[in-house]
Motif scaffolding. Structure first.
Motif, short mmCIF file in Angstrom:
data_model
loop_
_atom_site.label_atom_id
_atom_site.label_comp_id
_atom_site.label_asym_id
_atom_site.label_seq_id
_atom_site.Cartn_x
_atom_site.Cartn_y
_atom_site.Cartn_z
N ALA A 43 0.82 -1.21 0.00
CA ALA A 43 0.00 0.00 0.00
C ALA A 43 0.85 1.26 0.00
CB ALA A 43 -0.92 -0.01 1.22
N THR A 44 2.05 1.17 0.57
CA THR A 44 2.95 2.31 0.63
C THR A 44 3.67 2.53 -0.69
OG1 THR A 44 3.30 1.82 2.96
CG2 THR A 44 4.87 3.34 1.94
N CYS A 45 3.84 1.45 -1.47
CA CYS A 45 4.64 1.51 -2.69
C CYS A 45 3.83 1.12 -3.93
CB CYS A 45 5.87 0.61 -2.57
SG CYS A 45 7.08 1.18 -1.36
N PRO A 46 2.78 1.87 -4.26
CA PRO A 46 2.12 1.62 -5.55
C PRO A 46 3.05 2.03 -6.68
CG PRO A 46 1.29 3.63 -4.57
CD PRO A 46 2.20 3.01 -3.55
N PRO A 47 2.74 1.66 -7.92
CA PRO A 47 3.63 2.00 -9.04
C PRO A 47 3.98 3.47 -9.09
CG PRO A 47 1.95 0.46 -9.76
CD PRO A 47 1.61 0.83 -8.35
N GLY A 48 5.29 3.75 -9.21
CA GLY A 48 5.78 5.11 -9.32
C GLY A 48 6.07 5.81 -8.02
N ARG A 49 5.79 5.18 -6.89
CA ARG A 49 5.96 5.84 -5.60
C ARG A 49 7.26 5.48 -4.91
NH1 ARG A 49 1.51 7.46 -2.63
NH2 ARG A 49 3.06 7.83 -0.99
N CYS A 50 7.84 4.32 -5.21
CA CYS A 50 9.02 3.86 -4.48
C CYS A 50 10.14 3.48 -5.44
CB CYS A 50 8.69 2.66 -3.58
SG CYS A 50 7.67 3.09 -2.16
N LEU A 51 11.35 3.61 -4.95
CA LEU A 51 12.54 3.18 -5.67
C LEU A 51 13.17 2.02 -4.92
CD1 LEU A 51 14.07 6.65 -6.60
CD2 LEU A 51 12.87 5.07 -8.13
N ARG A 52 13.85 1.16 -5.67
CA ARG A 52 14.46 -0.05 -5.11
C ARG A 52 15.97 0.08 -5.23
NH1 ARG A 52 15.20 -5.34 -7.85
NH2 ARG A 52 15.13 -7.04 -6.33
#
Length: 574
Positions: free
Chosen positions: A133-142
């Motif tokens: 829920a915190t990392c939908p597409p485009g919100r988080c980097l790996r």
């Protein structure tokens, strides 16, 4: 695991990570084999063990200087250069996170040699369920790091506020390597005078090298004993392939192993494949796709390096499967001297990864005559079916009677005529109140982690008690001669997100990777959500199984295939 979506999917890759065994590992397009008339072929018994002398290459000296500088200055991690601002900020946030700092320091606080291998968008297949829920597409980097002394992979997810929302640390696991390391490995091999001597008059070149970034291990060498990061550039000469093992931890040539026979083949000079655009695959890499058919519902997603993942499968509203995917393809070969070498192949999305074997086409959905729905996806090395190129398949069949069959297949060609394949299949069944192993001798409740070896043809299976009723998981033997089965606790860092290469590429025992998830000493209790691992062993045979070649049809070369496969079937008991 990143490139412009407009680049054709089947561009010749420069390096692999499977294995492939991250940013980086892919295979260069082979050139025409060198003429053999100028000098005799190399001896089939050629085996060169490296003398462990440090390389004097300027590129190695420059890299050692960068490592020394990184170890002398906080955060004591060798960073990726030239990142765009957003990626650079995520890298900075990740390496300064206390959990990552702990993983990159010794128990006494001394910095461990660590390196950022990848910084990229976190795709749906990379994100554990707990932070989805915190990392939908485009919100988080790996951000993926490798810690050399502990042979560990650290994966950090950084949100758009530059907060590190997840850190997973996996011991004895190696990420895919970036392109600069792959190129360095090839340079190290080419600069070794012993390797040049093995060609007996012909000077090896980068154009002759394939599989530059495929992670490997050679039994009895430092790669196996010390768990160093090793890759395996392969140099082809006619119908033979010379394996080299390059240690990127010590920057040495560990070995130039025995020549393996690739089998007789009509040489294909021009590789003609339909070009697919990365843009066509991007939606499948970003967002789970859904299917519905005759009471079945399921989702599927292309992961970074774990192939096509089938998720959230239900039949008539009842859960049948939470997830199934192929974490690695382990491929081992034996040279004439008895040494075992091989690859860990990563299979995944080319849009944001550098998996070794990439999709040949979009998934195919077809309705069979019996009313079943079949979902199939094929992954192919760019120059398959030439030697040292591979084609794998993943097939899920949804039958009208409620049976789900999952098959993993291999269609060669490989780097030798005596390859042994171990696909590592991760199965996450629905929540269960009871897991039992059913054998001819009886039924055993499984309450702690463990493993077993099943012989081909046996009727062994798992029984699970679920809210929807008793569910069975049974092998479909296909071409397998045996299988290793493991049952472990469900832990986010052990496969809920994308897994790096695990286990040994080349072993012929249960050390295929999942065994490391079984608690040492007293096995730990399973809990209500166990993970099942199915690792069949399949041996290839030239023009019989796990093999491919080319044949001439109407003046054009076309592939000829001798496939092999194995899998599992899940269904509710009657």
């Amino acid at each position: 695991m990143r490139r412009n979506v407009l680049i054709p999917l089947l561009l010749a890759l420069l390096c692999l990570s499977l294995v492939g065994c991250v940013a980086g590992p892919q295979r260069a397009e082979p050139t025409a084999a060198p003429a053999l008339a100028a000098s005799p072929p190399p001896l089939a018994t050629t085996v060169i063990l490296g003398d462990q002398r440090p390389s004097e290459l300027p590129a190695v000296a420059a890299r050692r200087e960068r490592i020394a500088a990184a170890l002398a200055t906080q955060p004591f991690v060798l960073l990726r250069d030239g990142l765009e601002p957003r990626l650079g900020a995520a890298q900075t946030a990740a390496v300064n996170d206390p959990r990552v700092r702990t993983a990159t320091l010794s128990p006494t606080g001394q910095p461990l040699r660590s390196e950022v291998m990848t910084v990229a968008e976190a795709r749906a297949g990379d994100v554990p369920a707990e932070v989805a829920a915190t990392c939908p597409p485009g919100r988080c980097l790996r951000v993926v790091l490798y810690v050399y002394p502990t042979n560990s992979t650290v994966t950090a997810l950084v949100d758009d506020r530059l907060q590190v929302v997840s850190v997973q640390i996996l011991a004895d696991a190696q990420p895919e390597i970036p392109e600069d390391l792959a190129e360095l490995a090839t340079q190290l091999a080419l600069a070794d005078p012993q390797l040049v001597a093995a060609f007996e008059g012909l000077t090896p070149t980068e154009a002759m090298a394939t599989m530059q970034a495929t992670k490997t291990a050679l039994e009895t060498t430092s790669c196996e004993r010390s768990r160093h990061l090793c890759v395996a550039p392969v140099f082809t000469w006619g119908s033979l392939a010379l394996w080299t093992i390059v240690d990127l931890t010590d920057f040495t040539l560990v070995a130039a192993t025995t020549w393996t026979e690739q089998g007789t083949s009509q040489r294909r000079i021009v590789v003609s494949e339909a070009t697919l655009q990365d843009a066509a695959l991007a939606p499948l890499c970003e967002t789970p796709q859904r299917l519905e058919h005759a009471g079945w519902q399921a989702a599927y997603l292309l992961t970074s390096s774990d192939g096509l993942e089938l998720r959230d499968v239900t039949f008539q509203g009842q859960p049948v499967l939470t997830s199934v995917k192929v974490v690695d393809w382990h491929i081992g070969y034996q040279g004439v001297d008895g040494q075992r070498v091989g690859f860990s192949d990563a299979v995944g999305c080319p849009v944001f990864s550098a998996a070794a074997v990439i999709p040949y086409s979009l998934p195919e959905l077809s309705e069979e005559p019996d009313g079943s729905l079949r979902l199939t996806m094929t992954f192919r090395s760019p120059n398959w079916p030439l030697p040292c190129n591979y084609q794998y398949s993943f097939t899920a069949t949804f039958a009208p009677d409620g049976t789900l069959s999952v098959m993993v297949g291999n269609e060669g060609r490989g780097c030798g005529t005596e390859g042994i394949y171990h696909p590592v299949v991760r199965i996450e069944p629905p929540v269960t109140t009871e897991l039992a192993l059913v054998e001819a001798t009886g039924r055993t409740l499984l309450q702690q982690e463990g493993f077993a070896v099943w012989e081909a043809g046996s009727t062994q299976r798992f029984d699970l008690a679920t809210e929807a009723g008793p569910l069975t998981v049974a092998p479909i033997w296909g071409d397998a001669e045996l299988a290793y089965l493991y049952w472990t606790q469900a832990r986010p860092e052990e496969g809920q997100g994308d897994l790096p290469s695990i286990g040994s590429c080349c072993g012929l025992d249960e050390r295929q990777g999942p065994e490391q998830f079984i608690g040492p000493g007293t096995p730990e209790p399973l809990g209500p959500a166990p993970i099942l691992w199915f690792v069949p062993r399949i041996a290839n045979a030239e023009r019989e199984r796990c093999w491919a070649d080319t044949t001439l049809v109407a003046g054009a070369t076309v592939p000829e295939i001798w496939p092999c496969n194995a899998g599992v079937a899940l269904r509710f008991a009657e």
